[in-house]
Design a protein around this motif. Structure first.
Motif, PDB file in Angstrom:
ATOM      1  N   LYS A 233      -8.715  -7.564  24.486  1.00 54.38           N
ATOM      2  CA  LYS A 233      -8.474  -6.448  25.410  1.00 54.38           C
ATOM      3  C   LYS A 233      -7.579  -5.393  24.770  1.00 54.38           C
ATOM      4  O   LYS A 233      -7.867  -4.192  24.827  1.00 54.38           O
ATOM      5  N   GLU A 234      -6.484  -5.838  24.153  1.00 51.60           N
ATOM      6  CA  GLU A 234      -5.512  -4.884  23.623  1.00 51.60           C
ATOM      7  C   GLU A 234      -6.045  -4.130  22.407  1.00 51.60           C
ATOM      8  O   GLU A 234      -5.838  -2.921  22.283  1.00 51.60           O
ATOM      9  N   SER A 235      -6.715  -4.845  21.520  1.00 50.31           N
ATOM     10  CA  SER A 235      -7.180  -4.210  20.288  1.00 50.31           C
ATOM     11  C   SER A 235      -8.354  -3.275  20.527  1.00 50.31           C
ATOM     12  O   SER A 235      -8.646  -2.422  19.686  1.00 50.31           O
ATOM     13  N   ARG A 236      -9.056  -3.418  21.661  1.00 49.50           N
ATOM     14  CA  ARG A 236     -10.193  -2.542  21.966  1.00 49.50           C
ATOM     15  C   ARG A 236      -9.732  -1.235  22.607  1.00 49.50           C
ATOM     16  O   ARG A 236     -10.513  -0.312  22.762  1.00 49.50           O
ATOM     17  N   GLY A 237      -8.463  -1.187  23.012  1.00 53.18           N
ATOM     18  CA  GLY A 237      -7.963   0.015  23.660  1.00 53.18           C
ATOM     19  C   GLY A 237      -7.786   1.162  22.675  1.00 53.18           C
ATOM     20  O   GLY A 237      -7.863   0.985  21.449  1.00 53.18           O
ATOM     21  N   THR A 314     -10.834 -11.768  30.139  1.00 49.18           N
ATOM     22  CA  THR A 314     -12.249 -11.998  29.834  1.00 49.18           C
ATOM     23  C   THR A 314     -12.996 -10.677  29.701  1.00 49.18           C
ATOM     24  O   THR A 314     -14.053 -10.627  29.063  1.00 49.18           O
ATOM     25  N   THR A 315     -12.468  -9.613  30.309  1.00 52.93           N
ATOM     26  CA  THR A 315     -13.022  -8.245  30.236  1.00 52.93           C
ATOM     27  C   THR A 315     -14.551  -8.241  30.308  1.00 52.93           C
ATOM     28  O   THR A 315     -15.228  -7.991  29.300  1.00 52.93           O
ATOM     29  N   ALA A 320     -14.884 -10.789  26.088  1.00 52.60           N
ATOM     30  CA  ALA A 320     -14.087 -11.404  25.026  1.00 52.60           C
ATOM     31  C   ALA A 320     -14.637 -12.793  24.731  1.00 52.60           C
ATOM     32  O   ALA A 320     -15.096 -13.500  25.637  1.00 52.60           O
ATOM     33  N   ALA A 321     -14.585 -13.190  23.470  1.00 50.21           N
ATOM     34  CA  ALA A 321     -15.080 -14.513  23.066  1.00 50.21           C
ATOM     35  C   ALA A 321     -13.958 -15.533  23.229  1.00 50.21           C
ATOM     36  O   ALA A 321     -13.365 -16.025  22.261  1.00 50.21           O
TER      37      ALA A 321
END
Length: 375
Positions: A233-237, A314-315, A320-321
């Motif tokens: 979640k954080e790294s996709r922002g 889980t977004t 998320a895997a």
């Protein structure tokens, strides 16, 4: 827009059994109503937070606690996320430590003195007023004071994080580990663990170095697990993010896959140490300390169960895997201290065996001896 595949997080070691309060669905509804009553954050932020099953999270932390305190905890956790998401990560104060420090001090004053005529039109302050009054109602004077002190620690830590966010810098592993014990908002929950069962831990037990270390280990495990499960979640922002995987990548010039493996190794070694210390403390613990240690374990496991199921991580819009189950054995059960000076003293609390190793499979957590409502 399709994203490239993210990290695949393997099943994480979870030796503590799951549990959840039987009234968790009611608590979820009550927390949603509480958030709407105080209009916490924007409408969009509230909608997101209310989809994260925060009531169930709190019900996992205190599976056998008093319902009114579990409900208080759920409201408080939602309030903390409103501060973290709306003010620190997505708001302008999140990149201005001076501005955030001013906001934090005013909020802290509201927590200390709910009757003080400060921030009367501010939803976060109004929500905190209600929380503070309920903490005083269900807790002792000492527990209320410790809750306010831990809130101060949390605010101090998020101001530190704002400095890195504002400058776009990544701290050292040692500094990150130290501040993560506080900016993960775990310590602010600890006083409510006592309130939830209607007791007050004596100062000579709570302040004993071994008990303090057990609480810090719980914070470490919970925040490392959170960093592992929230990395996607954080790294996709689009904005700045601070996470142990990013810290490890910078510290050791490694890939994100390598950083994930190291972070799991670190949390497993601390989990094994926590279990050994837990068992040692139970041998001489009062009934109150036994309940406290049990609650630390519930906090760890509850965070794991919530972390792999909540839409926060889980977004579904960009899945998320994450694992759907846990593993029964650690990836590393070494008794050697982690090379992190801020916490290496933990390993001096228990004697090492001749081989410097420990097989966690042969040391069932005392938590399993207690009755629970399983999820």
């Amino acid at each position: 827009m399709r994203h490239a595949p993210g990290l695949i997080v393997p099943p994480i070691y979870a030796p503590i059994p799951p549990a959840i309060h039987p009234r968790h669905t009611v608590i979820e509804v009550q927390t949603a109503a509480w958030a709407e009553r105080f209009q916490l954050g924007s409408e969009d932020l509230r909608a997101r937070l209310l989809s994260h099953n925060i009531g169930a999270f709190s019900a996992r932390i205190l599976p056998e606690g008093r319902e009114e305190v579990v409900s208080l905890l759920a409201d408080f956790v939602l309030w903390l996320f409103a501060v973290d998401d709306g003010c620190c990560e997505e708001g302008a104060p999140g990149t201005s430590p001076g501005q955030l420090a001013g906001i934090s001090h005013r909020l802290l004053r509201v927590a200390q003195s709910p009757a003080a005529p400060l921030l009367l039109d501010d939803p976060l302050a109004q929500g905190l007023r209600d929380l503070s009054r309920r903490v005083s109602r269900y807790g002792t004077v000492g527990q209320t004071a410790r809750w306010i002190d831990s809130l101060r620690e949390y605010f101090f830590a998020v101001v530190w994080e704002a400095a890195h966010r504002g400058e776009g810098t990544v701290p050292s592993l040692n500094d990150y580990t130290l501040m993560r014990l506080y900016d993960g908002a775990t310590t602010v929950v600890f006083p409510l663990l006592e309130m939830g069962h209607g007791y007050e831990l004596s100062a000579h037990e709570r302040d004993h170095p071994a008990v303090r270390a057990a609480a810090e280990m719980a914070s470490f495990i919970i925040t490392w697990d959170n960093d592992i499960l929230s990395h996607h979640k954080e790294s996709r922002g689009t904005g700045y993010y601070l996470n142990v995987l990013r810290v490890l990548q910078q510290e050791y010039a490694m890939t994100s896959e390598q950083a994930l493996a190291v972070a799991i190794d670190q949390r497993d070694r601390v989990m094994c140490l926590f279990l050994r210390l837990w068992k040692s403390l139970l041998d001489r613990a009062s009934p109150q300390l036994r309940l406290y240690l049990q609650s630390l374990g519930s906090f760890i496991r509850g965070s794991q169960d919530w972390g792999i199921t909540s839409q926060r991580y889980t977004t579904p819009e960009d899945p998320a895997a994450l694992p759907t189950r846990f593993r029964d054995t650690p990836t590393n059960d070494s008794r050697q201290p982690l090379d992190i000076p801020a916490i290496s003293w933990w390993w001096g609390l228990l004697p090492t065996d001749p081989e410097g190793q420990h097989d966690a499979r042969h040391s069932a957590p005392p938590h399993t001896q207690l009755a629970h409502t399983t999820a």
